[in-house]
Design a protein around this motif. Structure first.
Motif, PDB file in Angstrom:
ATOM      1  N   PHE A  71      37.694  37.753  40.824  1.00 24.48           N
ATOM      2  CA  PHE A  71      37.130  38.869  41.584  1.00 24.48           C
ATOM      3  C   PHE A  71      38.237  39.639  42.300  1.00 24.48           C
ATOM      4  O   PHE A  71      38.201  40.885  42.357  1.00 24.48           O
ATOM      5  CB  PHE A  71      36.115  38.354  42.597  1.00 24.48           C
ATOM      6  N   ALA A  72      39.224  38.924  42.847  1.00 27.15           N
ATOM      7  CA  ALA A  72      40.338  39.594  43.516  1.00 27.15           C
ATOM      8  C   ALA A  72      41.152  40.420  42.518  1.00 27.15           C
ATOM      9  O   ALA A  72      41.605  41.527  42.830  1.00 27.15           O
ATOM     10  CB  ALA A  72      41.232  38.565  44.205  1.00 27.15           C
ATOM     11  N   SER A  75      39.255  43.489  41.719  1.00 31.79           N
ATOM     12  CA  SER A  75      39.344  44.402  42.860  1.00 31.79           C
ATOM     13  C   SER A  75      40.627  45.226  42.801  1.00 31.79           C
ATOM     14  O   SER A  75      40.619  46.439  43.043  1.00 31.79           O
ATOM     15  CB  SER A  75      39.291  43.609  44.169  1.00 31.79           C
ATOM     16  N   HIS A  76      41.740  44.575  42.450  1.00 30.41           N
ATOM     17  CA  HIS A  76      43.005  45.302  42.380  1.00 30.41           C
ATOM     18  C   HIS A  76      43.032  46.261  41.189  1.00 30.41           C
ATOM     19  O   HIS A  76      43.689  47.311  41.249  1.00 30.41           O
ATOM     20  CB  HIS A  76      44.169  44.317  42.304  1.00 30.41           C
ATOM     21  N   TYR A  79      41.379  49.184  42.596  1.00 29.74           N
ATOM     22  CA  TYR A  79      42.312  49.933  43.438  1.00 29.74           C
ATOM     23  C   TYR A  79      43.250  50.782  42.582  1.00 29.74           C
ATOM     24  O   TYR A  79      43.616  51.894  42.969  1.00 29.74           O
ATOM     25  CB  TYR A  79      43.155  48.976  44.293  1.00 29.74           C
ATOM     26  N   SER A  99      35.935  50.758  46.023  1.00 26.34           N
ATOM     27  CA  SER A  99      37.138  50.130  46.570  1.00 26.34           C
ATOM     28  C   SER A  99      36.905  49.652  47.996  1.00 26.34           C
ATOM     29  O   SER A  99      37.320  48.545  48.363  1.00 26.34           O
ATOM     30  CB  SER A  99      38.310  51.119  46.526  1.00 26.34           C
ATOM     31  N   THR A 102      34.711  46.512  47.854  1.00 24.80           N
ATOM     32  CA  THR A 102      35.435  45.325  47.379  1.00 24.80           C
ATOM     33  C   THR A 102      36.400  44.791  48.425  1.00 24.80           C
ATOM     34  O   THR A 102      36.642  43.575  48.487  1.00 24.80           O
ATOM     35  CB  THR A 102      36.196  45.649  46.087  1.00 24.80           C
ATOM     36  N   VAL A 103      36.971  45.664  49.247  1.00 26.24           N
ATOM     37  CA  VAL A 103      37.848  45.195  50.324  1.00 26.24           C
ATOM     38  C   VAL A 103      37.075  44.288  51.277  1.00 26.24           C
ATOM     39  O   VAL A 103      37.541  43.192  51.654  1.00 26.24           O
ATOM     40  CB  VAL A 103      38.451  46.389  51.089  1.00 26.24           C
ATOM     41  N   ASN A 106      36.013  41.035  49.420  1.00 33.66           N
ATOM     42  CA  ASN A 106      37.202  40.207  49.220  1.00 33.66           C
ATOM     43  C   ASN A 106      37.580  39.466  50.494  1.00 33.66           C
ATOM     44  O   ASN A 106      37.848  38.261  50.483  1.00 33.66           O
ATOM     45  CB  ASN A 106      38.371  41.085  48.768  1.00 33.66           C
TER      46      ASN A 106
END
Length: 227
Positions: A71-72, A75-76, A79, A99, A102-103, A106
């Motif tokens: 998931f991380a 997320s990137h 981004y 974004s 997700t921040v 996360n």
């Protein structure tokens, strides 16, 4: 009693000065990024790829949770999509909104992971069970700083929230009728950093509150916006 009151006042002033220092630093960095947008885009792109590699290494060598690490990584990748139109960004665009979401997710998931030190029910009475090593504060702070906060914070400082179109007249006329029509009026795009927009908005609100108490002066936030 007096000493306790003085300590409260000192803490409030310390927090105020710290906030002003951070805001000034963000404003200065935002101006530098606006002047060097292309190098900033390359640095952010490489940083995202580097963090993705780091997350994979944490899964392989430190047995980090696979699902949470995936998931991380996703997320990137989200981004990274913001850099396609760098440094221009639409605050109402789906990429920016996703974004931001997700921040938050996360941060919440990783905080739960590092804060969870409970023994699973099936191993509570197992004398051979070895509990997971709890990360130190330095390790947790470093992980959050690099893998959770760094890219969103860098994007916040680097991306531009608005643009203004300044028409200019072309000097030379083109022989081709189509090109002459296109070049008759050109548009020069001037970007304003997202961090500067936020800081200027806060400054404007503070200025309006100060005016309610009788303060007279020019609104400094208009200078930052170039108006």
């Amino acid at each position: 009693m007096i000493l306790e009151l003085v300590s409260y006042i000192g803490t409030a002033f310390g927090f105020l000065f710290l906030t002003l220092s951070i805001a000034s630093g963000l404003y200065y960095i935002s101006e530098i990024v606006e002047e060097h947008s292309e190098p900033t885009k390359r640095i952010l792109t490489r940083a995202i790829y580097g963090i993705i590699i780091l997350l994979v290494m944490l899964v392989v060598f430190d047995q980090f949770p696979i699902k949470l690490s995936l998931f991380a990584i996703v997320s990137h990748i989200i981004y990274l999509q913001n850099l396609k139109t760098f440094p221009i960004i639409s605050l109402t665009g789906p990429t920016f909104i996703i974004s931001c979401i997700t921040v938050i997710i996360n941060h919440y998931f990783w905080f739960q992971y590092f804060n969870n030190i409970e023994i699973p029910p099936q191993f509570r009475y197992d004398p051979n069970y070895i509990p997971r090593k709890r990360a130190s504060f330095t390790e947790v702070a470093t992980f959050f700083g690099l893998c959770v906060w760094f890219i969103p914070f860098a994007l916040f400082v680097s991306l531009s929230a608005g643009d203004y179109l300044l028409p200019t007249t072309a000097d030379n006329k083109k022989t081709d009728e189509t090109r002459d029509t296109m070049d008759e009026t050109r548009f020069k795009r001037k970007t304003v950093g997202l961090a500067r927009v936020v800081i200027n908005s806060v400054r404007r609100n503070i200025f309006q509150i100060a005016q309610m108490f009788g303060y007279q002066g020019n609104d400094p936030s208009f200078e930052g916006l170039g108006i």
